[in-house]
Design a protein around this motif. Sequence first.
Motif, PDB file in Angstrom:
ATOM      1  N   GLU A 155       4.327  30.547  83.336  1.00 47.22           N
ATOM      2  CA  GLU A 155       5.241  31.660  83.113  1.00 47.22           C
ATOM      3  C   GLU A 155       4.751  32.434  81.893  1.00 47.22           C
ATOM      4  O   GLU A 155       4.575  31.867  80.817  1.00 47.22           O
ATOM      5  CB  GLU A 155       6.653  31.133  82.852  1.00 47.22           C
ATOM      6  N   VAL A 156       4.510  33.724  82.067  1.00 45.03           N
ATOM      7  CA  VAL A 156       4.061  34.553  80.950  1.00 45.03           C
ATOM      8  C   VAL A 156       5.236  34.746  79.997  1.00 45.03           C
ATOM      9  O   VAL A 156       6.306  35.210  80.395  1.00 45.03           O
ATOM     10  CB  VAL A 156       3.546  35.923  81.440  1.00 45.03           C
ATOM     11  N   MET A 157       5.025  34.368  78.742  1.00 42.61           N
ATOM     12  CA  MET A 157       6.062  34.552  77.716  1.00 42.61           C
ATOM     13  C   MET A 157       5.881  35.891  77.011  1.00 42.61           C
ATOM     14  O   MET A 157       6.833  36.620  76.807  1.00 42.61           O
ATOM     15  CB  MET A 157       6.009  33.411  76.695  1.00 42.61           C
ATOM     16  N   ALA A 158       4.645  36.216  76.589  1.00 45.48           N
ATOM     17  CA  ALA A 158       4.381  37.476  75.899  1.00 45.48           C
ATOM     18  C   ALA A 158       2.875  37.727  75.870  1.00 45.48           C
ATOM     19  O   ALA A 158       2.076  36.802  75.953  1.00 45.48           O
ATOM     20  CB  ALA A 158       4.921  37.428  74.475  1.00 45.48           C
ATOM     21  N   GLU A 159       2.517  39.002  75.749  1.00 44.45           N
ATOM     22  CA  GLU A 159       1.122  39.396  75.592  1.00 44.45           C
ATOM     23  C   GLU A 159       0.989  40.076  74.241  1.00 44.45           C
ATOM     24  O   GLU A 159       1.851  40.856  73.845  1.00 44.45           O
ATOM     25  CB  GLU A 159       0.698  40.323  76.721  1.00 44.45           C
ATOM     26  N   TYR A 160      -0.092  39.764  73.539  1.00 37.72           N
ATOM     27  CA  TYR A 160      -0.293  40.258  72.175  1.00 37.72           C
ATOM     28  C   TYR A 160      -1.624  40.978  72.072  1.00 37.72           C
ATOM     29  O   TYR A 160      -2.669  40.374  72.307  1.00 37.72           O
ATOM     30  CB  TYR A 160      -0.260  39.097  71.172  1.00 37.72           C
ATOM     31  N   GLN A 161      -1.582  42.247  71.714  1.00 38.90           N
ATOM     32  CA  GLN A 161      -2.810  42.993  71.469  1.00 38.90           C
ATOM     33  C   GLN A 161      -3.189  42.770  70.012  1.00 38.90           C
ATOM     34  O   GLN A 161      -2.384  42.964  69.117  1.00 38.90           O
ATOM     35  CB  GLN A 161      -2.598  44.476  71.732  1.00 38.90           C
ATOM     36  N   PHE A 162      -4.427  42.339  69.773  1.00 34.32           N
ATOM     37  CA  PHE A 162      -4.856  42.037  68.403  1.00 34.32           C
ATOM     38  C   PHE A 162      -5.937  42.987  67.902  1.00 34.32           C
ATOM     39  O   PHE A 162      -6.362  42.898  66.762  1.00 34.32           O
ATOM     40  CB  PHE A 162      -5.342  40.594  68.280  1.00 34.32           C
ATOM     41  N   ALA A 163      -6.409  43.885  68.750  1.00 32.67           N
ATOM     42  CA  ALA A 163      -7.437  44.845  68.330  1.00 32.67           C
ATOM     43  C   ALA A 163      -7.263  46.123  69.134  1.00 32.67           C
ATOM     44  O   ALA A 163      -6.705  46.108  70.233  1.00 32.67           O
ATOM     45  CB  ALA A 163      -8.834  44.271  68.545  1.00 32.67           C
ATOM     46  N   ASN A 164      -7.753  47.222  68.584  1.00 36.00           N
ATOM     47  CA  ASN A 164      -7.710  48.481  69.317  1.00 36.00           C
ATOM     48  C   ASN A 164      -8.567  48.381  70.556  1.00 36.00           C
ATOM     49  O   ASN A 164      -9.597  47.706  70.561  1.00 36.00           O
ATOM     50  CB  ASN A 164      -8.198  49.630  68.433  1.00 36.00           C
ATOM     51  N   MET A 165      -8.164  49.078  71.598  1.00 35.28           N
ATOM     52  CA  MET A 165      -8.862  48.996  72.875  1.00 35.28           C
ATOM     53  C   MET A 165     -10.205  49.730  72.862  1.00 35.28           C
ATOM     54  O   MET A 165     -11.093  49.387  73.594  1.00 35.28           O
ATOM     55  CB  MET A 165      -7.993  49.598  73.977  1.00 35.28           C
ATOM     56  N   PHE A 166     -10.376  50.726  72.023  1.00 37.24           N
ATOM     57  CA  PHE A 166     -11.600  51.529  72.024  1.00 37.24           C
ATOM     58  C   PHE A 166     -12.452  51.191  70.823  1.00 37.24           C
ATOM     59  O   PHE A 166     -11.995  51.267  69.692  1.00 37.24           O
ATOM     60  CB  PHE A 166     -11.254  53.015  72.014  1.00 37.24           C
ATOM     61  N   THR A 167     -13.680  50.800  71.076  1.00 34.74           N
ATOM     62  CA  THR A 167     -14.642  50.584  70.001  1.00 34.74           C
ATOM     63  C   THR A 167     -15.661  51.723  70.092  1.00 34.74           C
ATOM     64  O   THR A 167     -16.386  51.817  71.082  1.00 34.74           O
ATOM     65  CB  THR A 167     -15.363  49.232  70.183  1.00 34.74           C
ATOM     66  N   PRO A 168     -15.707  52.607  69.083  1.00 35.80           N
ATOM     67  CA  PRO A 168     -16.650  53.724  69.167  1.00 35.80           C
ATOM     68  C   PRO A 168     -18.092  53.235  69.122  1.00 35.80           C
ATOM     69  O   PRO A 168     -18.388  52.264  68.416  1.00 35.80           O
ATOM     70  CB  PRO A 168     -16.316  54.566  67.935  1.00 35.80           C
ATOM     71  N   PRO A 169     -18.968  53.867  69.868  1.00 33.89           N
ATOM     72  CA  PRO A 169     -20.393  53.498  69.799  1.00 33.89           C
ATOM     73  C   PRO A 169     -20.928  53.704  68.384  1.00 33.89           C
ATOM     74  O   PRO A 169     -20.430  54.552  67.653  1.00 33.89           O
ATOM     75  CB  PRO A 169     -21.062  54.459  70.791  1.00 33.89           C
ATOM     76  N   VAL A 170     -21.946  52.953  68.036  1.00 32.67           N
ATOM     77  CA  VAL A 170     -22.507  52.977  66.697  1.00 32.67           C
ATOM     78  C   VAL A 170     -22.963  54.395  66.309  1.00 32.67           C
ATOM     79  O   VAL A 170     -22.793  54.833  65.185  1.00 32.67           O
ATOM     80  CB  VAL A 170     -23.683  51.975  66.576  1.00 32.67           C
ATOM     81  N   HIS A 171     -23.526  55.147  67.273  1.00 34.83           N
ATOM     82  CA  HIS A 171     -24.041  56.474  66.947  1.00 34.83           C
ATOM     83  C   HIS A 171     -22.923  57.463  66.599  1.00 34.83           C
ATOM     84  O   HIS A 171     -23.184  58.516  66.045  1.00 34.83           O
ATOM     85  CB  HIS A 171     -24.927  57.015  68.073  1.00 34.83           C
ATOM     86  N   LEU A 172     -21.644  57.127  66.889  1.00 31.75           N
ATOM     87  CA  LEU A 172     -20.520  58.005  66.533  1.00 31.75           C
ATOM     88  C   LEU A 172     -19.950  57.685  65.163  1.00 31.75           C
ATOM     89  O   LEU A 172     -19.127  58.422  64.653  1.00 31.75           O
ATOM     90  CB  LEU A 172     -19.408  57.891  67.580  1.00 31.75           C
ATOM     91  N   LEU A 173     -20.368  56.580  64.576  1.00 36.45           N
ATOM     92  CA  LEU A 173     -19.795  56.177  63.295  1.00 36.45           C
ATOM     93  C   LEU A 173     -20.398  56.951  62.123  1.00 36.45           C
ATOM     94  O   LEU A 173     -21.494  57.387  62.138  1.00 36.45           O
ATOM     95  CB  LEU A 173     -19.991  54.675  63.069  1.00 36.45           C
TER      96      LEU A 173
END
Length: 174
Positions: free
Chosen positions: A156-174
Amino acid sequence: MRLFLHGFQEFFPSKKWKPTPQLYLPLVAFERLTPPIWEELDQTLYSLQMPAPVSLRHTGFDVTLKRNRIMLEATVEASVIDHLSVKIRNLARRAGVPSSRSLLPSGIALADITDVEPQACNLWLATHRHLFAQTEEVCEFTVFKTGKNRENPFWEVMAEYQFANMFTPPVHLL
């Protein structure tokens, strides 16, 4: 990665290969929690933040012994996953969870192969050794309530936890 691994479960060589009902990578196990402790843990886990998603890299297949069962597993590179497990355990301790244990994940259980002949397992491993799922970025984890009896385990799913942003920018955009 889930689709890749489910594909194997649909084409096991015989009925002796019993696919697991859920594909999951266990990080931490908690004992039964009272409602006040669960609420505190729930709030604490929402505060977990990591600078980036963790990479889940499939590294092959292996056969392991879990209690009295022999399992086929899809192995994963565990260092970053283990780091997430440690963070969850520390937050649980801070939330008042009496004790938790790391499950030191080595892989994702695919099938119970207790009754499969060793030669069949060796042939399967030799045939599939070169196949790997793509590396995936993981941004969240799920807490399940489990129960077991001989006939039917349940999840039984109790909860879902997001621990990081979903989008990681490519290195060349940093």
